[in-house]
Design a protein around this motif. Structure first.
Motif, PDB file in Angstrom:
ATOM      1  N   GLY A 210       0.643  -1.286  -0.007  1.00 39.59           N
ATOM      2  CA  GLY A 210      -0.003  -0.020   0.001  1.00 39.59           C
ATOM      3  C   GLY A 210       0.886   1.302   0.030  1.00 39.59           C
ATOM      4  N   ARG A 211       2.330   1.158  -0.114  1.00 45.63           N
ATOM      5  CA  ARG A 211       2.867   2.462  -0.158  1.00 45.63           C
ATOM      6  C   ARG A 211       3.968   2.231  -1.397  1.00 45.63           C
ATOM      7  N   MET A 212       4.228   3.375  -1.798  1.00 45.90           N
ATOM      8  CA  MET A 212       5.234   3.786  -3.109  1.00 45.90           C
ATOM      9  C   MET A 212       6.584   3.613  -2.390  1.00 45.90           C
ATOM     10  N   VAL A 213       7.431   2.732  -2.805  1.00 48.32           N
ATOM     11  CA  VAL A 213       8.745   2.511  -2.281  1.00 48.32           C
ATOM     12  C   VAL A 213       9.801   2.410  -3.389  1.00 48.32           C
ATOM     13  N   LEU A 214      11.081   2.957  -3.073  1.00 51.61           N
ATOM     14  CA  LEU A 214      11.959   2.779  -3.684  1.00 51.61           C
ATOM     15  C   LEU A 214      13.023   1.575  -3.641  1.00 51.61           C
ATOM     16  N   ASN A 215      13.405   0.982  -4.946  1.00 54.75           N
ATOM     17  CA  ASN A 215      14.490  -0.344  -4.796  1.00 54.75           C
ATOM     18  C   ASN A 215      15.169  -0.254  -6.065  1.00 54.75           C
ATOM     19  N   GLN A 216      16.304  -0.683  -5.825  1.00 58.33           N
ATOM     20  CA  GLN A 216      17.022  -1.312  -7.023  1.00 58.33           C
ATOM     21  C   GLN A 216      16.337  -2.134  -7.782  1.00 58.33           C
ATOM     22  N   PRO A 217      16.501  -2.234  -9.377  1.00 64.36           N
ATOM     23  CA  PRO A 217      15.956  -3.486 -10.033  1.00 64.36           C
ATOM     24  C   PRO A 217      16.216  -4.573  -9.320  1.00 64.36           C
ATOM     25  N   ALA A 218      15.239  -5.310  -9.106  1.00 64.01           N
ATOM     26  CA  ALA A 218      15.485  -6.624  -8.239  1.00 64.01           C
ATOM     27  C   ALA A 218      14.354  -7.486  -8.519  1.00 64.01           C
ATOM     28  N   GLY A 219      14.581  -8.779  -8.397  1.00 62.98           N
ATOM     29  CA  GLY A 219      13.599  -9.732  -8.284  1.00 62.98           C
ATOM     30  C   GLY A 219      14.271 -11.060  -8.083  1.00 62.98           C
ATOM     31  N   HIS A 220      13.211 -12.071  -8.245  1.00 63.87           N
ATOM     32  CA  HIS A 220      13.376 -13.346  -7.869  1.00 63.87           C
ATOM     33  C   HIS A 220      14.242 -14.273  -9.064  1.00 63.87           C
ATOM     34  N   LEU A 221      15.063 -15.228  -8.825  1.00 63.79           N
ATOM     35  CA  LEU A 221      15.681 -15.841  -9.723  1.00 63.79           C
ATOM     36  C   LEU A 221      14.744 -17.041 -10.259  1.00 63.79           C
ATOM     37  N   GLU A 222      14.793 -17.186 -11.370  1.00 58.24           N
ATOM     38  CA  GLU A 222      13.621 -18.331 -11.986  1.00 58.24           C
ATOM     39  C   GLU A 222      14.529 -19.435 -12.327  1.00 58.24           C
ATOM     40  N   ALA A 223      13.520 -20.612 -12.763  1.00 54.77           N
ATOM     41  CA  ALA A 223      14.054 -21.732 -12.849  1.00 54.77           C
ATOM     42  C   ALA A 223      15.036 -21.772 -14.225  1.00 54.77           C
ATOM     43  N   ASP A 224      16.062 -22.514 -14.222  1.00 55.52           N
ATOM     44  CA  ASP A 224      16.932 -22.514 -15.450  1.00 55.52           C
ATOM     45  C   ASP A 224      17.476 -21.166 -15.723  1.00 55.52           C
ATOM     46  N   GLU A 225      17.805 -20.336 -14.916  1.00 57.67           N
ATOM     47  CA  GLU A 225      18.206 -19.106 -15.077  1.00 57.67           C
ATOM     48  C   GLU A 225      19.337 -18.864 -14.241  1.00 57.67           C
ATOM     49  N   THR A 226      20.692 -18.331 -14.924  1.00 58.35           N
ATOM     50  CA  THR A 226      21.702 -17.930 -13.905  1.00 58.35           C
ATOM     51  C   THR A 226      21.438 -16.725 -13.489  1.00 58.35           C
ATOM     52  N   LEU A 227      22.253 -16.414 -12.239  1.00 57.45           N
ATOM     53  CA  LEU A 227      22.181 -15.219 -11.512  1.00 57.45           C
ATOM     54  C   LEU A 227      22.502 -13.964 -12.636  1.00 57.45           C
ATOM     55  N   ARG A 228      23.524 -14.065 -13.356  1.00 57.41           N
ATOM     56  CA  ARG A 228      23.369 -12.941 -14.135  1.00 57.41           C
ATOM     57  C   ARG A 228      22.546 -12.671 -15.250  1.00 57.41           C
ATOM     58  N   GLU A 229      22.025 -13.811 -15.731  1.00 57.47           N
ATOM     59  CA  GLU A 229      20.664 -13.613 -16.604  1.00 57.47           C
ATOM     60  C   GLU A 229      19.628 -13.023 -15.680  1.00 57.47           C
ATOM     61  N   ALA A 230      19.282 -13.454 -14.588  1.00 57.96           N
ATOM     62  CA  ALA A 230      18.267 -12.707 -13.821  1.00 57.96           C
ATOM     63  C   ALA A 230      18.512 -11.553 -13.790  1.00 57.96           C
TER      64      ALA A 230
END
Length: 146
Positions: A28-48
Motif C-alpha cells: 500500500g505504499r510507494m517504495v524505492l528499490n534497485q531493479p531486483a527480483g527472484h531467480l527463475e528456474a533454469d536461469e543464471t544469476l547474471r541472466e536474472a
C-alpha cells in the motif's frame, strides 16, 4: 514448516553520480528499490539480474562486478531473502518498453537524495548496496559460478 530462503538478484546502476531506482507499490505504499527480483528456474544469476533490470526499467545494462551477497529477513512477513547484488553500467534505454505491472516508474537519485528518504526504501538494503558500491566493494564476475 520448512525454512527456505528466497534467492533474489539486484543491480546497482550508476551514471555520473546518480543511481537508477524503481518506484513500486508494496503493502500500500510507494517504495524505492534497485531493479531486483527472484531467480527463475533454469536461469543464471547474471541472466536474472539482466532480465529484471530490463523488465523493471527498460534499461539494458552491462554487469561489471559482484557487489555482495546479503541476507535480509523482512519484518513484515518473516521471509528471508538472499540477495545477490551486482553493479552495472547503463548501455541503452527503451523509453517505450512496457515495464512490469508492479513498477510505477523509474528515477535517478544521488546517494544523498536517497538517504533523505528512508521512509521510501523497500528495505535498508537499498541504501546499504549504494554505500557498498561507493565504498569500492566489488568482486569480479568470475566469482559467480553458473
Amino acid at each position: 514448516m520448512v525454512w527456505q530462503p528466497h534467492i533474489t538478484v539486484a543491480t546497482v546502476i550508476e551514471d555520473d553520480g546518480r543511481f537508477l531506482f524503481v518506484e513500486e507499490l508494496k503493502a500500500g505504499r510507494m517504495v524505492l528499490n534497485q531493479p531486483a527480483g527472484h531467480l527463475e528456474a533454469d536461469e543464471t544469476l547474471r541472466e536474472a539480474a539482466l532480465r529484471e533490470t530490463l523488465e523493471e526499467t527498460g534499461w539494458e545494462v552491462e554487469l561489471n562486478g559482484l557487489l555482495g551477497i546479503y541476507l535480509y529477513t523482512a519484518p513484515s512477513n518473516g521471509v528471508t531473502y538472499q540477495r545477490v547484488c551486482f553493479s552495472a553500467r547503463p548501455v541503452r534505454h527503451d523509453p517505450d518498453r512496457k515495464l512490469d505491472t508492479d513498477i510505477n516508474g523509474i528515477t535517478w537519485l544521488t546517494r544523498d537524495e536517497l538517504a533523505t528518504q528512508p521512509e521510501r526504501w523497500r528495505s535498508e538494503l537499498v541504501l546499504r548496496c549504494v554505500d557498498d558500491y561507493l565504498a569500492g566493494i566489488s568482486g569480479p564476475l568470475a566469482l559467480v559460478r553458473d
